[in-house]
Structures are given as C-alpha cells and as structure tokens.
Write a protein that holds these residues in place. Structure first.
Motif, PDB file in Angstrom:
ATOM      1  N   ILE A 140     -35.087 -49.865  14.991  1.00 36.60           N
ATOM      2  CA  ILE A 140     -35.019 -48.923  16.108  1.00 36.60           C
ATOM      3  C   ILE A 140     -36.184 -49.093  17.067  1.00 36.60           C
ATOM      4  N   ILE A 141     -35.877 -49.037  18.360  1.00 39.06           N
ATOM      5  CA  ILE A 141     -36.920 -49.088  19.386  1.00 39.06           C
ATOM      6  C   ILE A 141     -37.298 -47.693  19.847  1.00 39.06           C
ATOM      7  N   ALA A 142     -36.299 -46.826  20.062  1.00 40.90           N
ATOM      8  CA  ALA A 142     -36.593 -45.562  20.734  1.00 40.90           C
ATOM      9  C   ALA A 142     -35.634 -44.456  20.321  1.00 40.90           C
ATOM     10  N   ILE A 143     -36.168 -43.244  20.381  1.00 38.19           N
ATOM     11  CA  ILE A 143     -35.438 -42.018  20.048  1.00 38.19           C
ATOM     12  C   ILE A 143     -35.639 -41.041  21.202  1.00 38.19           C
ATOM     13  N   SER A 144     -34.562 -40.387  21.619  1.00 35.75           N
ATOM     14  CA  SER A 144     -34.689 -39.407  22.698  1.00 35.75           C
ATOM     15  C   SER A 144     -33.723 -38.262  22.464  1.00 35.75           C
ATOM     16  N   ASP A 145     -34.116 -37.056  22.877  1.00 31.80           N
ATOM     17  CA  ASP A 145     -33.136 -35.975  22.928  1.00 31.80           C
ATOM     18  C   ASP A 145     -32.017 -36.390  23.869  1.00 31.80           C
ATOM     19  N   ALA A 146     -30.794 -35.999  23.535  1.00 32.60           N
ATOM     20  CA  ALA A 146     -29.655 -36.307  24.399  1.00 32.60           C
ATOM     21  C   ALA A 146     -29.651 -35.399  25.631  1.00 32.60           C
ATOM     22  N   GLN A 147     -28.935 -35.832  26.651  1.00 36.25           N
ATOM     23  CA  GLN A 147     -28.689 -34.996  27.817  1.00 36.25           C
ATOM     24  C   GLN A 147     -27.698 -33.889  27.424  1.00 36.25           C
ATOM     25  N   PRO A 148     -27.702 -32.766  28.156  1.00 37.24           N
ATOM     26  CA  PRO A 148     -26.808 -31.647  27.815  1.00 37.24           C
ATOM     27  C   PRO A 148     -25.350 -32.060  27.630  1.00 37.24           C
ATOM     28  N   CYS A 149     -24.849 -32.998  28.469  1.00 33.90           N
ATOM     29  CA  CYS A 149     -23.436 -33.395  28.364  1.00 33.90           C
ATOM     30  C   CYS A 149     -23.144 -34.114  27.041  1.00 33.90           C
ATOM     31  N   ASP A 150     -24.162 -34.661  26.385  1.00 38.71           N
ATOM     32  CA  ASP A 150     -23.978 -35.382  25.116  1.00 38.71           C
ATOM     33  C   ASP A 150     -24.457 -34.576  23.912  1.00 38.71           C
ATOM     34  N   GLY A 151     -24.792 -33.316  24.122  1.00 39.46           N
ATOM     35  CA  GLY A 151     -25.218 -32.483  22.995  1.00 39.46           C
ATOM     36  C   GLY A 151     -26.634 -31.941  23.125  1.00 39.46           C
TER      37      GLY A 151
END
Length: 130
Positions: A104-115
């Motif tokens: 894994i390179i990166a982790i991010s919170d999703a945008q509202p449309c994706d949860g």
C-alpha cells in the motif's frame, strides 16, 4: 542485543493522508486520491463484520487486488455508533501492519459520495514484475 537493521531496510509505511503523511506518492496523485478522482478498481464492504472476519476478508481482498494489478480500492467500514466504529479505527491500523503495509502507498478518507468517513480510499503499489 541483536543488531538493529539500518533504517533503509524498513519499508515505508503507507502515507496516511488523514494525518498529512506524504511518503512514496507524488502530490498530484495524492490530491487525486484524496478527492476521489482515481478510478476505483474494486470495493469491499466490511460493515457489520466482527474484527476477526473483517481482518481475514481485508487481507484476502488487498492481496488479491494487488496481485491483479488494481491500483485504487474502496474499503467500506461504516461509521459505527456515534462515529466510534471499531472497524473504522482498526482498518487503517491493519493497512499499516504486516502482511498488508508493503502493498500500500496511501490511505485516505473517502469523499461523501463514496461513504465519507465510513470508507477509505486505498492506493496500492504498482504490481512488481515477478
């Protein structure tokens, strides 16, 4: 005691954009991940699973995705009661530990449309040619 390995032998942990990390990913890719502008190659919904089941499913999912050459996946954890979801807390920790962190390179919170904060975008390393 045992000799400490030089730091160069420790693979970088994935950058956790939630905390402003940046290692191993260029800024434009980072921005696209955070903004949800990457094509999502696969999705897993762990919502409502126990930690044990979720961990097993997540490991299989990430390893399969990496092996298939997928680059960006969406992991749905749900937010839990009052935002205190155990999977929401644990999944990023699992992604930063063996056996998954080196994929894994990166982790991010999703945008509202994706949860939104009940889901994460995960950017996988390019498939190594074996």
């Amino acid at each position: 005691g045992p000799l400490a390995l030089p730091k160069t032998h420790i693979p970088l942990q994935p950058a956790d954009f939630r905390y402003g990390d940046y290692a191993g990913i260029d800024r434009s890719s980072a921005r696209r991940v955070r903004q949800g502008r990457m094509d999502i190659d696969d999705i897993i919904d762990l919502h409502g699973m126990t930690q044990a089941v979720a961990w097993t499913r997540l490991c299989a999912f990430i390893q399969r995705a990496a092996f298939s050459g997928n680059r960006t996946v969406l992991i749905i954890t749900g937010k839990g009661r009052a935002g205190q979801g155990i999977l929401r807390a644990r999944v990023p920790e699992w992604l930063k530990e063996p056996p998954l962190f080196q994929l894994i390179i990166a982790i991010s919170d999703a945008q509202p449309c994706d949860g939104g904060t009940g889901a994460f975008y995960v950017r996988l390393k390019r498939k190594s040619r074996q």
